[in-house]
Design a protein around this motif. Structure first.
Motif, mmCIF file in Angstrom:
data_model
loop_
_atom_site.group_PDB
_atom_site.id
_atom_site.type_symbol
_atom_site.label_atom_id
_atom_site.label_comp_id
_atom_site.label_asym_id
_atom_site.label_seq_id
_atom_site.Cartn_x
_atom_site.Cartn_y
_atom_site.Cartn_z
ATOM 1 N N ILE A 355 1.036 -1.252 0.225
ATOM 2 C CA ILE A 355 0.139 0.001 0.071
ATOM 3 C C ILE A 355 0.950 1.241 -0.114
ATOM 4 O O ILE A 355 1.595 1.416 0.857
ATOM 5 C CB ILE A 355 -0.799 -0.024 1.205
ATOM 6 C CG1 ILE A 355 -1.870 -1.212 1.306
ATOM 7 C CG2 ILE A 355 -1.783 1.387 1.301
ATOM 8 C CD1 ILE A 355 -2.887 -1.289 2.462
ATOM 9 N N PHE A 356 0.852 2.215 -1.101
ATOM 10 C CA PHE A 356 1.367 3.375 -1.210
ATOM 11 C C PHE A 356 0.638 4.521 -0.748
ATOM 12 O O PHE A 356 -0.573 4.673 -1.289
ATOM 13 C CB PHE A 356 2.198 3.313 -2.767
ATOM 14 C CG PHE A 356 2.784 2.275 -2.976
ATOM 15 C CD1 PHE A 356 4.222 2.506 -2.951
ATOM 16 C CD2 PHE A 356 2.637 1.153 -3.356
ATOM 17 C CE1 PHE A 356 5.294 1.743 -3.066
ATOM 18 C CE2 PHE A 356 3.586 0.401 -3.597
ATOM 19 C CZ PHE A 356 4.849 0.522 -3.592
ATOM 20 N N ILE A 357 1.147 5.198 0.189
ATOM 21 C CA ILE A 357 0.453 6.353 0.564
ATOM 22 C C ILE A 357 1.084 7.698 0.034
ATOM 23 O O ILE A 357 2.196 7.847 0.415
ATOM 24 C CB ILE A 357 0.294 6.599 2.082
ATOM 25 C CG1 ILE A 357 -0.629 5.064 2.310
ATOM 26 C CG2 ILE A 357 -0.726 7.597 2.463
ATOM 27 C CD1 ILE A 357 -0.846 5.039 3.985
ATOM 28 N N THR A 358 0.329 8.328 -0.578
ATOM 29 C CA THR A 358 1.134 9.841 -1.256
ATOM 30 C C THR A 358 0.007 10.852 -1.632
ATOM 31 O O THR A 358 -0.837 10.400 -2.270
ATOM 32 C CB THR A 358 1.733 9.274 -2.343
ATOM 33 O OG1 THR A 358 2.289 10.582 -3.060
ATOM 34 C CG2 THR A 358 1.393 8.459 -3.371
ATOM 35 N N GLN A 359 0.135 11.953 -1.114
ATOM 36 C CA GLN A 359 -0.823 13.041 -1.399
ATOM 37 C C GLN A 359 -0.677 13.554 -2.896
ATOM 38 O O GLN A 359 -1.609 13.394 -3.301
ATOM 39 C CB GLN A 359 -0.525 14.136 -0.255
ATOM 40 C CG GLN A 359 -1.226 15.612 -0.390
ATOM 41 C CD GLN A 359 -0.917 16.196 -1.709
ATOM 42 O OE1 GLN A 359 -2.058 16.565 -2.229
ATOM 43 N NE2 GLN A 359 0.235 16.709 -2.046
ATOM 44 N N SER A 360 0.446 13.564 -3.368
ATOM 45 C CA SER A 360 0.818 14.127 -4.519
ATOM 46 C C SER A 360 0.463 13.138 -5.819
ATOM 47 O O SER A 360 0.368 13.382 -6.647
ATOM 48 C CB SER A 360 2.146 14.779 -4.449
ATOM 49 O OG SER A 360 3.113 13.814 -4.582
ATOM 50 N N GLY A 361 0.787 11.884 -5.148
ATOM 51 C CA GLY A 361 0.816 10.699 -6.352
ATOM 52 C C GLY A 361 2.068 10.824 -7.323
ATOM 53 O O GLY A 361 2.122 10.251 -8.159
ATOM 54 N N GLU A 362 3.046 11.824 -6.903
ATOM 55 C CA GLU A 362 4.118 11.936 -7.720
ATOM 56 C C GLU A 362 5.435 11.744 -6.962
ATOM 57 O O GLU A 362 6.627 12.045 -7.665
ATOM 58 C CB GLU A 362 4.047 13.459 -8.341
ATOM 59 C CG GLU A 362 2.613 13.768 -9.219
ATOM 60 C CD GLU A 362 2.882 13.041 -10.676
ATOM 61 O OE1 GLU A 362 3.824 12.623 -11.086
ATOM 62 O OE2 GLU A 362 1.764 13.063 -11.264
ATOM 63 N N THR A 363 5.389 11.644 -5.728
ATOM 64 C CA THR A 363 6.820 11.745 -5.041
ATOM 65 C C THR A 363 7.724 10.718 -5.690
ATOM 66 O O THR A 363 7.273 9.549 -6.000
ATOM 67 C CB THR A 363 6.576 11.492 -3.364
ATOM 68 O OG1 THR A 363 5.636 12.420 -2.835
ATOM 69 C CG2 THR A 363 7.901 11.484 -2.578
ATOM 70 N N ALA A 364 8.911 11.267 -5.961
ATOM 71 C CA ALA A 364 9.891 10.348 -6.775
ATOM 72 C C ALA A 364 10.265 9.078 -6.014
ATOM 73 O O ALA A 364 10.242 7.974 -6.544
ATOM 74 C CB ALA A 364 11.037 11.399 -7.154
ATOM 75 N N ASP A 365 10.555 9.361 -4.694
ATOM 76 C CA ASP A 365 10.894 8.061 -3.895
ATOM 77 C C ASP A 365 9.853 7.101 -3.944
ATOM 78 O O ASP A 365 10.091 5.739 -3.941
ATOM 79 C CB ASP A 365 11.241 8.498 -2.511
ATOM 80 C CG ASP A 365 12.624 9.316 -2.338
ATOM 81 O OD1 ASP A 365 13.611 8.672 -3.113
ATOM 82 O OD2 ASP A 365 12.640 10.076 -1.483
ATOM 83 N N THR A 366 8.584 7.471 -3.768
ATOM 84 C CA THR A 366 7.292 6.746 -3.791
ATOM 85 C C THR A 366 7.209 5.840 -4.871
ATOM 86 O O THR A 366 6.834 4.695 -5.115
ATOM 87 C CB THR A 366 6.028 7.391 -3.165
ATOM 88 O OG1 THR A 366 6.526 8.151 -1.991
ATOM 89 C CG2 THR A 366 5.070 6.395 -2.865
ATOM 90 N N MET A 367 7.410 6.660 -6.018
ATOM 91 C CA MET A 367 7.174 6.204 -7.227
ATOM 92 C C MET A 367 8.166 5.123 -7.901
ATOM 93 O O MET A 367 7.773 4.249 -8.462
ATOM 94 C CB MET A 367 7.104 7.204 -8.316
ATOM 95 C CG MET A 367 5.832 8.145 -8.317
ATOM 96 S SD MET A 367 4.591 7.521 -8.481
ATOM 97 C CE MET A 367 3.945 7.497 -6.629
ATOM 98 N N LYS A 368 9.513 5.369 -7.232
ATOM 99 C CA LYS A 368 10.386 4.351 -7.671
ATOM 100 C C LYS A 368 10.159 3.176 -6.989
ATOM 101 O O LYS A 368 10.168 2.036 -7.456
ATOM 102 C CB LYS A 368 11.771 5.002 -7.145
ATOM 103 C CG LYS A 368 12.896 4.358 -7.775
ATOM 104 C CD LYS A 368 14.160 4.876 -7.237
ATOM 105 C CE LYS A 368 15.184 3.710 -7.311
ATOM 106 N NZ LYS A 368 16.581 4.357 -6.447
#
Ligand code: M6R
Length: 610
Positions: A355-368
């Motif tokens: 489960i990925f949690i991200t407000q922006s949906g664009e954070t590079a670390d999270t996307m990687k």
């Protein structure tokens, strides 16, 4: 003073913001479309994935498309539309992707009416199914379009526009601020609101409607605030406001003295404090995702583990997720900072839901991390920004529905992430009791916001400290972490969050009378041991700000300052509510230190580098 049947007065009511913005106008002399375009531009902060205008002049004329306002204007010349009255919309997509078809205004089967809407129609699917069975043709995936067809249906039975709309708003469930124009009523805009903001403006022979004051403030500063379930009929000689039963009301006119910039912030000094105050409404909004979340859960394959991945504030939401899923769902949960994920990704197994949690949906670390996880396991993204990268890459998506967050420090998006996590866990185990408890959160939050005056008073005492500790156990540990992150982000004071039990393993050496400690101590199973830690730090000179139940006399007797909450707030639910005064504390210390909390140095709203 009465103008066109409306009373003038000078007090203000502030609305929270949701998503999307609507405007409308009937003008005495000028063409409506250029004015509408300017008005929606001023609402672009509410949403920015599509835009549209409809005017009435020898029929209904519509131009709309996905894209930012300037791009769409360049492509379509929205301001070319003829006529002196019309409605417009800027969209932040919730139901249906940002496409031309899903852009507002929406119409009925015969393009006889045009409608703009901000809010969520919760029962749209059943209404749509029924209308389709009856032969209505839909052109979009939006919840809004059902309203257009429902009005069409009633009018085809002989009802006039006003009666048809009144009947329809009794059929729909959810929130709405809407405005309709109809080819058979060329001099009227009709609209209504419930739980979504909508104001009216009275100019010099010109009349306006908008989601928010800033949209029309340059046209007029005389504003009528509509109450929940009010319906209005706007004509070129005045506005009539009626209640849900059709009785005429005399809503007063407020004369607004804000500058346009102040108005964009809803009269608050900064976006951050405005967003903090929006939290009860945001949580209510997120709770309306229940149906979507239930559907998502039904589609999950069997999994044996969960792994949460996120950064910053979103990571703190993940921490709450770990405690909640382990306690409630009873499955093992791993936690990974997105920037560290690559070092443990090798051990990921296909029986894990990541489960990925991200407000922006664009954070590079999270996307990687998402890219890596996808190769091995099923992925779910909990995201605020529709159409963002995470929403395109994950197998499943849940939207947090917090609306655009402008302050760099995450506040309302954090509580909306938490709300999604609670809904998800409750849906996975069918916990109706938790679902009922969640409905009370907006009211608990409102009471927490009442601590603002106290926090404003105590903040000057902390403006010159160099270190601050935040402690909590279990569900309160992430709250302590989030309180510390907010503080360091916007005050530049060193703030550190600790699991209270860890103090004795090192940090206690740093406690002294110039290091204030914030202790998060809700009633529950961690209470007594955290109380022990409060005593420990007090014995070493620390001034302790305690957060706890209003009935907790023991805690109060240890506290330098006590921030009290309703006793009914359980430990499990406390992260949603106890974080509010910590956001306020960081905000007011930041203001005391003459820092702009909306734009802290060295930080960006969305971090697009790894
Ligand atoms: O957009 P995301 O939720 O992925 O952003 C994650 C962090 O960059 C973000 O939460 C950051 O920590 C905030 N500025 C905290 O207020």
């Amino acid at each position: 003073m009465i103008i066109n049947g409306i009373l003038l007065k000078a007090s203000l009511e502030l609305f929270g913001e949701i998503m999307c913005g609507i405007v409308g106008c009937i003008l005495k002399e000028k063409k409506a479309a250029p004015v509408l375009l300017e008005c929606v531009r001023r609402l672009e902060y509410r949403g920015y994935d599509s835009v549209g205008i409809a005017t009435s002049s020898s029929g209904i004329n519509i131009k709309k498309d996905s894209g930012k306002i300037d791009e769409v204007q360049e492509r379509l010349q929205l301001d070319d539309l003829p006529g002196k009255m019309g409605i417009a919309h800027v969209r932040w997509a919730t139901h249906g992707l940002p496409t031309r078809e899903n852009s507002h205004p929406h119409t009925d089967c015969y393009n006889k009416l045009a409608l703009v809407h901000n809010g969520i129609i919760e029962n749209y699917q059943e209404l749509k199914d029924q209308l389709q069975e009856e032969g209505h043709h839909f052109s979009s995936d939006t919840d809004t379009e059902v309203i257009a067809h429902l009005v069409e249906k009633q009018m085809s039975k002989g009802m006039d526009l006003e009666d048809a709309l009144r009947l329809v708003i009794h059929q729909i469930k959810g929130s709405y601020a809407l405005a309709v124009i109809h080819v058979d009523y060329p001099n009227i805009i009709i609209g209504a609101r419930k739980e979504s903001p909508l104001i009216l403006g009275v100019g010099d022979g010109d009349y306006f409607l908008a989601s928010d004051v800033p949209a029309i403030l340059e046209e007029t500063n005389r504003i009528i605030y509509l109450d929940d379930e009010d319906l209005f009929v706007m004509k070129n000689d005045g506005i009539i406001v009626k209640d849900s039963q059709g009785r005429v009301k005399e809503n007063e006119i407020d004369v607004i003295s804000w500058s346009p910039e102040m108005a964009q912030k809803g009269g608050y000094d900064h976006f951050m404090i405005k967003e903090i105050h929006e939290q009860p409404e945001v949580v209510r909004n997120t709770l309306s995702e229940l149906h979507e979340i239930k559907k998502t859960v039904e589609n999950f394959s069997d999994f044996k583990r969960v792994c949460f991945v996120a950064c910053g504030t979103s990571f703190h939401a993940s921490m709450v997720g770990k405690y909640l899923f382990e306690e409630l769902v009873g499955i093992p949960v791993d936690l990974a900072l997105a920037s560290e994920f690559e070092f443990s990704a090798g051990a990921l197994t296909d029986d894990t839901l990541v489960i990925f949690i991200t407000q922006s949906g664009e954070t590079a670390d999270t996307m990687k991390a998402l890219e890596m996880a996808k190769e091995k396991a099923e992925t779910l993204a909990i995201v605020n920004v529709m159409g963002s990268r995470a929403t395109r890459e994950a197998d499943y998506v849940i939207y947090t529905r917090a609306g655009p967050e402008i302050g760099v420090a995450a506040t309302k998006t954090y509580v909306s992430q938490l709300t999604c996590i609670y809904l998800l866990a409750a849906c996975m185990v069918g916990d109706e009791k938790l679902l009922d408890e969640l409905k009370k959160v907006p009211d608990y939050m409102k009471t927490a916001l009442e601590k603002e005056e106290l926090i404003k008073e105590i903040s000057p005492h902390y403006k010159d400290v160099t270190d601050f500790f935040f402690i909590g156990r279990g569900f309160s540990y992430p709250t302590a972490m989030e309180g510390a992150l907010k503080l360091k982000e916007i005050t530049y004071i060193h703030g550190e969050g600790f699991a209270a039990g860890e103090l004795k393993h090192g940090p206690l050496a740093l406690i002294s009378d110039d290091v204030p400690v914030v202790a998060v101590v809700p009633p529950g199973k961690s209470h007594d041991r955290t109380m022990g830690n409060v005593k420990e730090v007090k014995a070493r000179g620390a001034r302790v700000i305690c957060l706890g139940s209003q009935n907790d006399v023991n805690l109060r007797s240890e506290a330098h300052y006590m921030i009290e909450f309703e006793d009914q707030i359980s430990e499990v639910l406390s992260p949603l509510i106890y974080v509010v005064p910590l956001q306020l504390l960081a905000y007011y210390i930041s203001v005391e230190r003459d820092i702009n909390p909306d734009q802290p140095k060295n930080l960006a709203k969305c971090v697009t580098v790894v």
